[in-house]
Design an enzyme around this catalytic site. Sequence first.
Site, PDB file in Angstrom:
ATOM      1  N   HIS A 183       9.472 -24.911   8.853  1.00 33.29           N
ATOM      2  CA  HIS A 183       7.908 -25.208   9.883  1.00 33.29           C
ATOM      3  C   HIS A 183       6.800 -24.786   8.740  1.00 33.29           C
ATOM      4  O   HIS A 183       5.976 -25.864   9.164  1.00 33.29           O
ATOM      5  CB  HIS A 183       8.091 -24.322  11.279  1.00 33.29           C
ATOM      6  CG  HIS A 183       9.214 -25.177  11.815  1.00 33.29           C
ATOM      7  ND1 HIS A 183       9.258 -25.230  13.153  1.00 33.29           N
ATOM      8  CD2 HIS A 183      10.711 -25.669  11.464  1.00 33.29           C
ATOM      9  CE1 HIS A 183      11.104 -25.732  13.735  1.00 33.29           C
ATOM     10  NE2 HIS A 183      11.447 -26.107  12.044  1.00 33.29           N
ATOM     11  N   CYS A 218       3.510  -3.026   4.298  1.00 28.70           N
ATOM     12  CA  CYS A 218       2.077  -1.891   3.906  1.00 28.70           C
ATOM     13  C   CYS A 218       3.065  -1.155   5.868  1.00 28.70           C
ATOM     14  O   CYS A 218       4.241  -1.955   5.710  1.00 28.70           O
ATOM     15  CB  CYS A 218       1.257  -2.709   4.300  1.00 28.70           C
ATOM     16  SG  CYS A 218       1.074  -3.370   6.198  1.00 28.70           S
ATOM     17  N   THR A 248       2.573  -2.183   9.222  1.00 26.61           N
ATOM     18  CA  THR A 248       2.607  -2.347   9.734  1.00 26.61           C
ATOM     19  C   THR A 248       3.408  -3.999   9.185  1.00 26.61           C
ATOM     20  O   THR A 248       3.844  -4.416  10.175  1.00 26.61           O
ATOM     21  CB  THR A 248       1.941  -2.538  10.756  1.00 26.61           C
ATOM     22  OG1 THR A 248       0.515  -3.054  10.528  1.00 26.61           O
ATOM     23  CG2 THR A 248       1.652  -0.984  11.309  1.00 26.61           C
ATOM     24  N   ASP A 285       0.656  -1.358  -0.430  1.00 22.26           N
ATOM     25  CA  ASP A 285       0.077  -0.187  -0.133  1.00 22.26           C
ATOM     26  C   ASP A 285       1.458   1.097   0.533  1.00 22.26           C
ATOM     27  O   ASP A 285       1.951   0.985  -0.434  1.00 22.26           O
ATOM     28  CB  ASP A 285      -1.093  -0.221   1.153  1.00 22.26           C
ATOM     29  CG  ASP A 285       0.014   0.119   2.829  1.00 22.26           C
ATOM     30  OD1 ASP A 285       0.900   0.501   2.828  1.00 22.26           O
ATOM     31  OD2 ASP A 285      -0.966   0.225   3.843  1.00 22.26           O
ATOM     32  N   HIS A 328       6.591 -31.003   9.839  1.00 17.98           N
ATOM     33  CA  HIS A 328       5.797 -29.939   9.804  1.00 17.98           C
ATOM     34  C   HIS A 328       4.813 -29.851   9.149  1.00 17.98           C
ATOM     35  O   HIS A 328       3.625 -29.583   8.575  1.00 17.98           O
ATOM     36  CB  HIS A 328       7.033 -28.530   9.622  1.00 17.98           C
ATOM     37  CG  HIS A 328       7.898 -28.999  10.943  1.00 17.98           C
ATOM     38  ND1 HIS A 328       7.273 -28.945  12.538  1.00 17.98           N
ATOM     39  CD2 HIS A 328       9.228 -29.633  10.954  1.00 17.98           C
ATOM     40  CE1 HIS A 328       8.540 -28.377  12.784  1.00 17.98           C
ATOM     41  NE2 HIS A 328       9.494 -29.021  11.629  1.00 17.98           N
TER      42      HIS A 328
HETATM   43  C1  RB5 Z   1      -2.033   3.331   6.422  1.00 21.72           C
HETATM   44  O1  RB5 Z   1      -1.922   3.576   7.008  1.00 21.72           O
HETATM   45  C2  RB5 Z   1      -1.908   1.835   7.716  1.00 21.72           C
HETATM   46  O2  RB5 Z   1      -3.374   1.519   8.098  1.00 21.72           O
HETATM   47  C3  RB5 Z   1      -1.428   0.467   6.499  1.00 21.72           C
HETATM   48  O3  RB5 Z   1      -0.210   1.021   6.094  1.00 21.72           O
HETATM   49  C4  RB5 Z   1      -1.506  -1.274   7.689  1.00 21.72           C
HETATM   50  O4  RB5 Z   1      -0.368  -0.219   8.186  1.00 21.72           O
HETATM   51  C5  RB5 Z   1      -2.439  -1.428   8.284  1.00 21.72           C
HETATM   52  O5  RB5 Z   1      -2.233  -2.614   8.378  1.00 21.72           O
END
Ligand code: RB5
Length: 149
Positions: free
Chosen positions: A97, A64, A66, A7, A132
Amino acid sequence: MIALGSDHAGFPLKEEIKKYLDEKNIEYTDVGCYSPERFDYAISAQKACDKVVSGECDRAILCCGTGVGISMAANKVRGIRACCCSDYFSAKYTRAHNDANVLCLGDRVVGAGLACELVEVFLNTEFEGGRHLTRVNQIMAIENGEKLY
Ligand code: RB5
């Protein structure tokens, strides 16, 4: 062939990973997004994961903010085992695994240097099979609506 997707928040890290893959002569296809303009992660996750499931790509790497949202979306695609990693041990053993086929990374969590180390170990670790495999088959059985208990 590796599918890459992100993203807007993961876009800068995806660009760093592309540089790394170029250096290593590893082929990839970038399903987007292609700029830091707002772009929803589920779209890239589905696009990249479809390429893994179809066999066009061996694995996918998704970014993304996180790494979590895009991994949740990826794991909704039938046949995908995606793992969000920010440490070396998990990136290695999710291959060894869990036979993970998608690595998810958070641009706001890991720096480019660590991310590329995680990509390297993820791409170079083989699934160990054996006991596994039984467990991975159980995961896939849940996906197919089977009861394990
Ligand atoms: C975008 O702001 C953020 O929410 C997205 O990149 C991600 O971290 C969501 O899990």
